[in-house]
Design a protein around this motif. Sequence first.
Motif, mmCIF file in Angstrom:
data_model
loop_
_atom_site.group_PDB
_atom_site.id
_atom_site.type_symbol
_atom_site.label_atom_id
_atom_site.label_comp_id
_atom_site.label_asym_id
_atom_site.label_seq_id
_atom_site.Cartn_x
_atom_site.Cartn_y
_atom_site.Cartn_z
ATOM 1 N N LEU A 293 0.820 -1.212 0.000
ATOM 2 C CA LEU A 293 0.000 0.000 0.000
ATOM 3 C C LEU A 293 0.861 1.273 0.000
ATOM 4 O O LEU A 293 0.413 2.356 -0.369
ATOM 5 C CB LEU A 293 -0.880 -0.051 1.253
ATOM 6 C CG LEU A 293 -2.214 0.650 1.286
ATOM 7 C CD1 LEU A 293 -2.974 0.493 -0.011
ATOM 8 C CD2 LEU A 293 -3.011 0.121 2.457
ATOM 9 N N GLY A 294 2.129 1.133 0.408
ATOM 10 C CA GLY A 294 3.044 2.275 0.433
ATOM 11 C C GLY A 294 3.249 2.896 -0.943
ATOM 12 O O GLY A 294 3.523 4.095 -1.059
ATOM 13 N N LEU A 295 3.099 2.101 -1.986
ATOM 14 C CA LEU A 295 3.256 2.624 -3.355
ATOM 15 C C LEU A 295 2.167 3.667 -3.655
ATOM 16 O O LEU A 295 2.442 4.740 -4.201
ATOM 17 C CB LEU A 295 3.165 1.457 -4.339
ATOM 18 C CG LEU A 295 3.585 1.716 -5.778
ATOM 19 C CD1 LEU A 295 5.062 2.057 -5.870
ATOM 20 C CD2 LEU A 295 3.279 0.496 -6.651
ATOM 21 N N ALA A 296 0.935 3.357 -3.270
ATOM 22 C CA ALA A 296 -0.178 4.289 -3.518
ATOM 23 C C ALA A 296 -0.068 5.513 -2.611
ATOM 24 O O ALA A 296 -0.316 6.644 -3.046
ATOM 25 C CB ALA A 296 -1.516 3.585 -3.293
ATOM 26 N N ILE A 297 0.308 5.300 -1.355
ATOM 27 C CA ILE A 297 0.416 6.429 -0.427
ATOM 28 C C ILE A 297 1.476 7.417 -0.927
ATOM 29 O O ILE A 297 1.252 8.631 -0.978
ATOM 30 C CB ILE A 297 0.745 5.938 1.004
ATOM 31 C CG1 ILE A 297 -0.438 5.135 1.558
ATOM 32 C CG2 ILE A 297 1.079 7.109 1.929
ATOM 33 C CD1 ILE A 297 -0.180 4.485 2.915
ATOM 34 N N MET A 298 2.629 6.904 -1.348
ATOM 35 C CA MET A 298 3.689 7.792 -1.837
ATOM 36 C C MET A 298 3.301 8.474 -3.154
ATOM 37 O O MET A 298 3.654 9.627 -3.395
ATOM 38 C CB MET A 298 5.007 7.020 -1.991
ATOM 39 C CG MET A 298 5.702 6.740 -0.667
ATOM 40 S SD MET A 298 6.043 8.250 0.273
ATOM 41 C CE MET A 298 7.331 8.989 -0.731
ATOM 42 N N ASP A 299 2.565 7.771 -4.006
ATOM 43 C CA ASP A 299 2.076 8.384 -5.245
ATOM 44 C C ASP A 299 1.203 9.596 -4.927
ATOM 45 O O ASP A 299 1.371 10.678 -5.504
ATOM 46 C CB ASP A 299 1.274 7.346 -6.053
ATOM 47 C CG ASP A 299 0.522 7.971 -7.222
ATOM 48 O OD1 ASP A 299 1.155 8.224 -8.263
ATOM 49 O OD2 ASP A 299 -0.696 8.227 -7.093
#
Length: 308
Positions: A293-299
Amino acid sequence: MIRAGGLVAFPTETVYGLGCDALNPGAAAKVFEAKQRPTFDPLIVHLADRSMVETVVTSVPLSAQRLMDAFWPGPLTLILPKQPAVPDLVTAGLPTVAVRMPDHPIAQALIRTAQTPIAAPSANPFGYVSPTTAEHVRDGLGERVDLILDGGPCSVGVESTILSLAGARPELLRPGSLTLEAIQAVIGSVDRATLSDETVHVPGQSPRHYATRTPVAILPALGAWPVLRGRERVGLLAMSEPRDLAGQFHTVEVLSSSGDLREAARHLFAALRRLDELGLDRIYAEPCAEQGLGLAIMDRLRRCATPA
Ligand code: AMP
Ligand code: MG
């Protein structure tokens, strides 16, 4: 209201949507107008069951069927070839359409009752932080929406993952709350369209989006506090409970005291809105690892931090 061409805001597990009859171009035009959304930015069409897929999509490849089996209802949007019945306005003139089945009882009941697929972008003015409560919708759109269905705060809190299955290879167009790792476990490797990629062909993937009025800067690392200038009023968006702050921040919003990414995603947009309301000089955001989920949060954080 949907059948009469009106606009109904409704909860989904990701964010609140601003819904209209996906097969009615006049209704879709109202969505673009209410949001001040540019017409080159296509809408996602929401379905209540698999039998609705064929009303908007011409062919469903095996990979799409396997992903639907695995993740629908849920936060996975698939790009597939469109039926002529879908108005060009909904797909921004593209030969493809974005479809998903939301995992929320109110969203499903609305679509079933309306007996039509519902096109819905997030229920907020274009470019601003997405809405995760009915109050966020009212604050942003007010009288421009005919009805707001209040389902309480969204359980997931960041938008769906968008995957294109319309090209030669599956391509991730937007990271979202369904992880890339989960998708790859079902269909194998997936290409990634990156924002820095000059060949970005995704309309509406503007570098600046989900943005606060207050400037946002992402810290270089967890706990790497900035040196602050004397009179600046700054806020901190912390991924987990910060240890030593020396009281230098005006306000700290903690996304998850235990550093849990699901909890962080659920709180992200509401926390950004609260910080934005304080009229701070700057908001610093802690980064997280770009996995799961970190990929979406950082995006979302990067796009929020991109200057206008
Ligand atoms: P949202 O703004 O969360 O409603 O998501 C809509 C986004 O889905 C758009 O901004 C596009 O990036 C993407 N999208 C929708 N339809 C298509 C399509 N046919 N092809 C590629 N991307 C699409
Ligand atoms: Mg949006």
